[in-house]
Design a protein around this motif. Structure first.
Motif, mmCIF file in Angstrom:
data_model
loop_
_atom_site.group_PDB
_atom_site.id
_atom_site.type_symbol
_atom_site.label_atom_id
_atom_site.label_comp_id
_atom_site.label_asym_id
_atom_site.label_seq_id
_atom_site.Cartn_x
_atom_site.Cartn_y
_atom_site.Cartn_z
ATOM 1 N N PHE A 1 0.829 -1.206 0.000
ATOM 2 C CA PHE A 1 0.000 0.000 0.000
ATOM 3 C C PHE A 1 0.861 1.252 0.000
ATOM 4 N N TYR A 2 0.489 2.214 -0.841
ATOM 5 C CA TYR A 2 1.120 3.533 -0.791
ATOM 6 C C TYR A 2 0.139 4.532 -0.175
ATOM 7 N N TYR A 3 -1.107 4.466 -0.613
ATOM 8 C CA TYR A 3 -2.165 5.279 -0.031
ATOM 9 C C TYR A 3 -3.355 4.397 0.319
ATOM 10 N N MET A 4 -4.088 4.818 1.343
ATOM 11 C CA MET A 4 -5.426 4.304 1.597
ATOM 12 C C MET A 4 -6.371 5.490 1.558
ATOM 13 N N ALA A 5 -7.604 5.207 1.156
ATOM 14 C CA ALA A 5 -8.537 6.309 0.946
ATOM 15 C C ALA A 5 -9.957 5.892 1.295
ATOM 16 N N TRP A 6 -10.793 6.903 1.433
ATOM 17 C CA TRP A 6 -12.231 6.702 1.572
ATOM 18 C C TRP A 6 -12.922 7.379 0.384
ATOM 19 N N PHE A 7 -13.867 6.662 -0.193
ATOM 20 C CA PHE A 7 -14.747 7.178 -1.222
ATOM 21 C C PHE A 7 -16.174 7.007 -0.720
ATOM 22 N N ARG A 8 -17.107 7.655 -1.386
ATOM 23 C CA ARG A 8 -18.523 7.471 -1.045
ATOM 24 C C ARG A 8 -19.360 7.553 -2.311
ATOM 25 N N GLN A 9 -20.507 6.889 -2.239
ATOM 26 C CA GLN A 9 -21.440 6.909 -3.367
ATOM 27 C C GLN A 9 -22.854 7.088 -2.842
ATOM 28 N N ALA A 10 -23.437 8.215 -3.187
ATOM 29 C CA ALA A 10 -24.810 8.505 -2.818
ATOM 30 C C ALA A 10 -25.740 7.914 -3.873
ATOM 31 N N TRP B 1 0.276 5.691 3.500
ATOM 32 C CA TRP B 1 0.421 4.573 4.421
ATOM 33 C C TRP B 1 1.676 4.701 5.284
ATOM 34 N N SER B 2 2.760 5.264 4.732
ATOM 35 C CA SER B 2 4.028 5.330 5.461
ATOM 36 C C SER B 2 4.220 6.631 6.228
ATOM 37 N N SER B 3 3.252 7.532 6.130
ATOM 38 C CA SER B 3 3.371 8.791 6.854
ATOM 39 C C SER B 3 1.975 9.235 7.249
ATOM 40 N N SER B 4 1.807 10.424 7.674
ATOM 41 C CA SER B 4 0.494 10.946 8.056
ATOM 42 C C SER B 4 -0.011 11.995 7.082
ATOM 43 N N SER B 5 0.556 12.026 5.898
ATOM 44 C CA SER B 5 0.144 12.985 4.888
ATOM 45 C C SER B 5 -1.290 12.702 4.456
ATOM 46 N N THR B 6 -2.133 13.735 4.454
ATOM 47 C CA THR B 6 -3.549 13.551 4.137
ATOM 48 C C THR B 6 -4.021 14.557 3.087
ATOM 49 N N VAL B 7 -5.080 14.174 2.380
ATOM 50 C CA VAL B 7 -5.752 15.033 1.413
ATOM 51 C C VAL B 7 -7.250 14.831 1.586
#
Length: 124
Positions: A31-40, A53-59
């Motif tokens: 894993f490099y990133y984990m993310a959340w998506f949503r669908q209405a 995954w290896s740091s706390s960098s967020t978007v």
């Protein structure tokens, strides 16, 4: 292969809070990133937030910035989405996703692994 399992969805009143969890298993070392998506209902799946995954960098998506917080516990291979000041328009199925790409952007096609989704319903 890796598996993602979300939990924590439910029904909450507008203005309330909810925390989603995503437990990862298998080849999480890729894993490099984990993310959340949503669908209405009736809408396309949209990006919510991601964390490196290896740091706390967020978007964050603009629609949730300041209200939602993504975090992780590497020891537990778990990513969280703390949602606050919830609005009826936050109602959706929320999906956890993971990618080995270093530049996934907000495109769902960049994410290889997906959970089954968890329903979040915000009542007015």
């Amino acid at each position: 292969q890796a598996q993602l399992v979300e939990s924590g969805g439910g029904l909450v009143q507008a203005g309330g809070s909810l925390r989603l969890s995503c437990a990862a298993s298998g080849r999480t070392s890729t894993f490099y990133y984990m993310a959340w998506f949503r669908q209405a209902p009736g809408k396309q799946r949209e990006f919510v937030a991601r964390i490196r995954w290896s740091s706390s960098s967020t978007v964050y998506a603009d629609s949730v910035k300041g209200r939602f917080t993504i975090s992780k516990d590497n020891a537990k291979n778990t990513v969280y989405l703390q949602m606050g000041s919830l609005k009826p328009e936050d109602t959706a199925v929320y999906y956890c996703a993971a990618t080995s790409s270093s530049t996934p952007g907000v495109r769902e096609g960049s994410y290889v692994y997906w959970g089954q989704g968890t329903q979040v319903t915000v009542s007015s």
